[in-house]
Design a protein around this motif. Structure first.
Motif, PDB file in Angstrom:
ATOM      1  N   LYS A 195       0.834  -1.195   0.000  1.00  0.00           N
ATOM      2  CA  LYS A 195       0.000   0.000   0.000  1.00  0.00           C
ATOM      3  C   LYS A 195       0.871   1.249   0.000  1.00  0.00           C
ATOM      4  O   LYS A 195       1.848   1.349   0.739  1.00  0.00           O
ATOM      5  CB  LYS A 195      -0.924   0.010   1.218  1.00  0.00           C
ATOM      6  CG  LYS A 195      -2.110  -0.937   1.092  1.00  0.00           C
ATOM      7  CD  LYS A 195      -3.108  -0.708   2.215  1.00  0.00           C
ATOM      8  CE  LYS A 195      -4.336  -1.605   2.025  1.00  0.00           C
ATOM      9  NZ  LYS A 195      -5.361  -1.354   3.078  1.00  0.00           N
ATOM     10  N   ARG A 196       0.503   2.195  -0.853  1.00  0.00           N
ATOM     11  CA  ARG A 196       1.272   3.434  -0.959  1.00  0.00           C
ATOM     12  C   ARG A 196       1.210   4.229   0.334  1.00  0.00           C
ATOM     13  O   ARG A 196       2.197   4.852   0.750  1.00  0.00           O
ATOM     14  CB  ARG A 196       0.716   4.275  -2.116  1.00  0.00           C
ATOM     15  CG  ARG A 196       1.466   5.569  -2.371  1.00  0.00           C
ATOM     16  CD  ARG A 196       0.797   6.411  -3.423  1.00  0.00           C
ATOM     17  NE  ARG A 196       0.787   5.769  -4.731  1.00  0.00           N
ATOM     18  CZ  ARG A 196       0.311   6.354  -5.838  1.00  0.00           C
ATOM     19  NH1 ARG A 196      -0.214   7.564  -5.772  1.00  0.00           N
ATOM     20  NH2 ARG A 196       0.333   5.716  -6.984  1.00  0.00           N
TER      21      ARG A 196
ATOM     22  N   PRO B 169      -1.331   4.388   4.257  1.00  0.00           N
ATOM     23  CA  PRO B 169      -2.501   3.900   5.002  1.00  0.00           C
ATOM     24  C   PRO B 169      -3.733   4.764   4.784  1.00  0.00           C
ATOM     25  O   PRO B 169      -4.850   4.350   5.098  1.00  0.00           O
ATOM     26  CB  PRO B 169      -2.036   3.946   6.469  1.00  0.00           C
ATOM     27  CG  PRO B 169      -0.918   4.928   6.490  1.00  0.00           C
ATOM     28  CD  PRO B 169      -0.247   4.805   5.165  1.00  0.00           C
TER      29      PRO B 169
ATOM     30  N   ARG C 186      -4.545   6.012   1.686  1.00  0.00           N
ATOM     31  CA  ARG C 186      -4.878   5.993   0.267  1.00  0.00           C
ATOM     32  C   ARG C 186      -5.677   4.757  -0.146  1.00  0.00           C
ATOM     33  O   ARG C 186      -5.737   4.419  -1.316  1.00  0.00           O
ATOM     34  CB  ARG C 186      -3.598   6.066  -0.579  1.00  0.00           C
ATOM     35  CG  ARG C 186      -2.945   7.441  -0.589  1.00  0.00           C
ATOM     36  CD  ARG C 186      -3.768   8.429  -1.383  1.00  0.00           C
ATOM     37  NE  ARG C 186      -3.065   9.685  -1.600  1.00  0.00           N
ATOM     38  CZ  ARG C 186      -3.552  10.681  -2.311  1.00  0.00           C
ATOM     39  NH1 ARG C 186      -4.738  10.561  -2.863  1.00  0.00           N
ATOM     40  NH2 ARG C 186      -2.868  11.801  -2.464  1.00  0.00           N
TER      41      ARG C 186
ATOM     42  N   TRP D 104      -6.807   1.595  -1.526  1.00  0.00           N
ATOM     43  CA  TRP D 104      -6.237   0.518  -2.335  1.00  0.00           C
ATOM     44  C   TRP D 104      -5.056   0.970  -3.179  1.00  0.00           C
ATOM     45  O   TRP D 104      -4.514   0.178  -3.930  1.00  0.00           O
ATOM     46  CB  TRP D 104      -7.310  -0.085  -3.239  1.00  0.00           C
ATOM     47  CG  TRP D 104      -8.368  -0.814  -2.485  1.00  0.00           C
ATOM     48  CD1 TRP D 104      -9.666  -0.423  -2.289  1.00  0.00           C
ATOM     49  CD2 TRP D 104      -8.250  -2.068  -1.809  1.00  0.00           C
ATOM     50  NE1 TRP D 104     -10.349  -1.349  -1.545  1.00  0.00           N
ATOM     51  CE2 TRP D 104      -9.506  -2.377  -1.238  1.00  0.00           C
ATOM     52  CE3 TRP D 104      -7.191  -2.965  -1.629  1.00  0.00           C
ATOM     53  CZ2 TRP D 104      -9.739  -3.534  -0.502  1.00  0.00           C
ATOM     54  CZ3 TRP D 104      -7.416  -4.111  -0.898  1.00  0.00           C
ATOM     55  CH2 TRP D 104      -8.673  -4.393  -0.345  1.00  0.00           C
ATOM     56  N   TRP D 105      -4.643   2.235  -3.131  1.00  0.00           N
ATOM     57  CA  TRP D 105      -3.528   2.685  -3.949  1.00  0.00           C
ATOM     58  C   TRP D 105      -2.263   1.937  -3.546  1.00  0.00           C
ATOM     59  O   TRP D 105      -1.957   1.794  -2.373  1.00  0.00           O
ATOM     60  CB  TRP D 105      -3.317   4.185  -3.801  1.00  0.00           C
ATOM     61  CG  TRP D 105      -4.412   5.009  -4.407  1.00  0.00           C
ATOM     62  CD1 TRP D 105      -5.703   4.628  -4.630  1.00  0.00           C
ATOM     63  CD2 TRP D 105      -4.312   6.352  -4.861  1.00  0.00           C
ATOM     64  NE1 TRP D 105      -6.415   5.652  -5.183  1.00  0.00           N
ATOM     65  CE2 TRP D 105      -5.589   6.724  -5.343  1.00  0.00           C
ATOM     66  CE3 TRP D 105      -3.273   7.283  -4.897  1.00  0.00           C
ATOM     67  CZ2 TRP D 105      -5.843   7.982  -5.862  1.00  0.00           C
ATOM     68  CZ3 TRP D 105      -3.526   8.542  -5.413  1.00  0.00           C
ATOM     69  CH2 TRP D 105      -4.797   8.888  -5.901  1.00  0.00           C
ATOM     70  N   MET D 106      -1.517   1.465  -4.552  1.00  0.00           N
ATOM     71  CA  MET D 106      -0.359   0.621  -4.308  1.00  0.00           C
ATOM     72  C   MET D 106       0.906   1.257  -4.877  1.00  0.00           C
ATOM     73  O   MET D 106       0.852   2.159  -5.716  1.00  0.00           O
ATOM     74  CB  MET D 106      -0.580  -0.759  -4.930  1.00  0.00           C
ATOM     75  CG  MET D 106      -1.857  -1.457  -4.497  1.00  0.00           C
ATOM     76  SD  MET D 106      -1.886  -1.903  -2.747  1.00  0.00           S
ATOM     77  CE  MET D 106      -0.782  -3.327  -2.787  1.00  0.00           C
TER      78      MET D 106
ATOM     79  N   THR E 151      -3.485  -6.387  -5.508  1.00  0.00           N
ATOM     80  CA  THR E 151      -4.328  -5.249  -5.855  1.00  0.00           C
ATOM     81  C   THR E 151      -3.598  -4.307  -6.811  1.00  0.00           C
ATOM     82  O   THR E 151      -2.439  -3.956  -6.581  1.00  0.00           O
ATOM     83  CB  THR E 151      -4.714  -4.472  -4.581  1.00  0.00           C
ATOM     84  OG1 THR E 151      -5.441  -5.341  -3.714  1.00  0.00           O
ATOM     85  CG2 THR E 151      -5.573  -3.263  -4.916  1.00  0.00           C
TER      86      THR E 151
END
Length: 248
Positions: free
Chosen positions: A117-118, A120, A122, A124-126, A160
């Motif tokens: 994960k980019r 906590p 964001r 689902w942004w990875m 994801t």
């Protein structure tokens, strides 16, 4: 071109139906789960796919809201358990088609970049992260024109946003990807150009179940602008060979 808000006849989008499994052609813009912003999701349509069984089918895996194409559902508990095991152990063959920015110098490749994960905050942004989960994708170049490329893809793991992050990481973000750098004003370019073209599901001693979803309308608009034929692109994607395919 239909918008995500248009009424959806989900039963008309069934690609395969048997006593265990449904495969539908999920439209662009339809979330599979409820989110904080509300709105219609696939969950609101599952009762339409019950077809006389005691319970509605449930998802065997997931697709992003803006990813179209083959989505597998199990029709009862036993089916879901078997499908879950197949997806988890990598015996499901998956082929995606994407239009990406830039034309790769190679004709194929394998991307092995761990993802986490980019932030906590964001959702689902990875992002690529050496300490993240293993993620492996393979790709094949199947067309190009006007600074864009069409690639067939196979995610060998199921993280994801895996394909979206991996392609951005090698400098070829997916066209229309507002999160990972592929936004465009080309015809159809404001929509994510990532489509689940094909799934191949193991069926024990029976031959694998092989299901394919046609490219959606925004793909057709972009391919037409590039001088590429959609049927030729679909055939090339189906012929692409990857490391892992489902085995019967």
């Amino acid at each position: 071109m239909n918008s995500p808000a248009d009424p959806i006849d989900i039963a008309a989008r069934i690609l395969h139906r048997d006593g265990m499994v449904l495969v539908i052609d999920k439209p662009y813009g339809l979330p599979v789960h409820k989110g904080p912003k509300g709105g219609v999701t696939l969950a609101d349509h599952l009762a339409e796919l019950q077809f006389g069984l005691p319970h509605a089918p449930e998802l065997a895996h997931r697709l992003d809201k803006d990813t179209s194409g083959c989505l597998v559902l199990g029709r009862h508990r036993k089916a879901l358990a078997e499908l879950g095991k197949a997806f988890a152990n990598g015996t499901v063959g998956k082929t995606y088609v994407a239009v990406v920015r830039g034309v790769p110098k190679e004709t194929s490749g394998r991307i092995e970049l761990r993802l986490a994960k980019r932030s906590p905050h964001r959702g689902w942004w990875m992002a690529v992260d050496p300490k993240g989960q293993q993620a492996i994708s393979e790709w094949r170049l199947i067309g190009a024109g006007d600074g864009l490329a069409v690639v067939a893809l196979s995610p060998l793991t199921g993280r994801t946003h895996q394909l979206r992050v991996h392609l951005d990481a090698i400098g070829h973000p997916i066209l229309g990807d507002q999160i990972y750098g592929g936004a465009s004003r080309l015809p159809g370019g404001l929509r994510l150009h990532l489509h689940s073209r094909r799934v191949v599901l193991p069926q024990g001693r029976k031959p694998p179940l092989d299901v394919r979803a046609p490219l959606p309308s925004h793909f057709h608009a972009t391919l037409d602008a590039l001088g590429l034929d959609a049927a030729t692109v679909e055939a090339a994607a189906d012929d692409a060979e990857f490391t892992k395919l489902a085995a019967g």
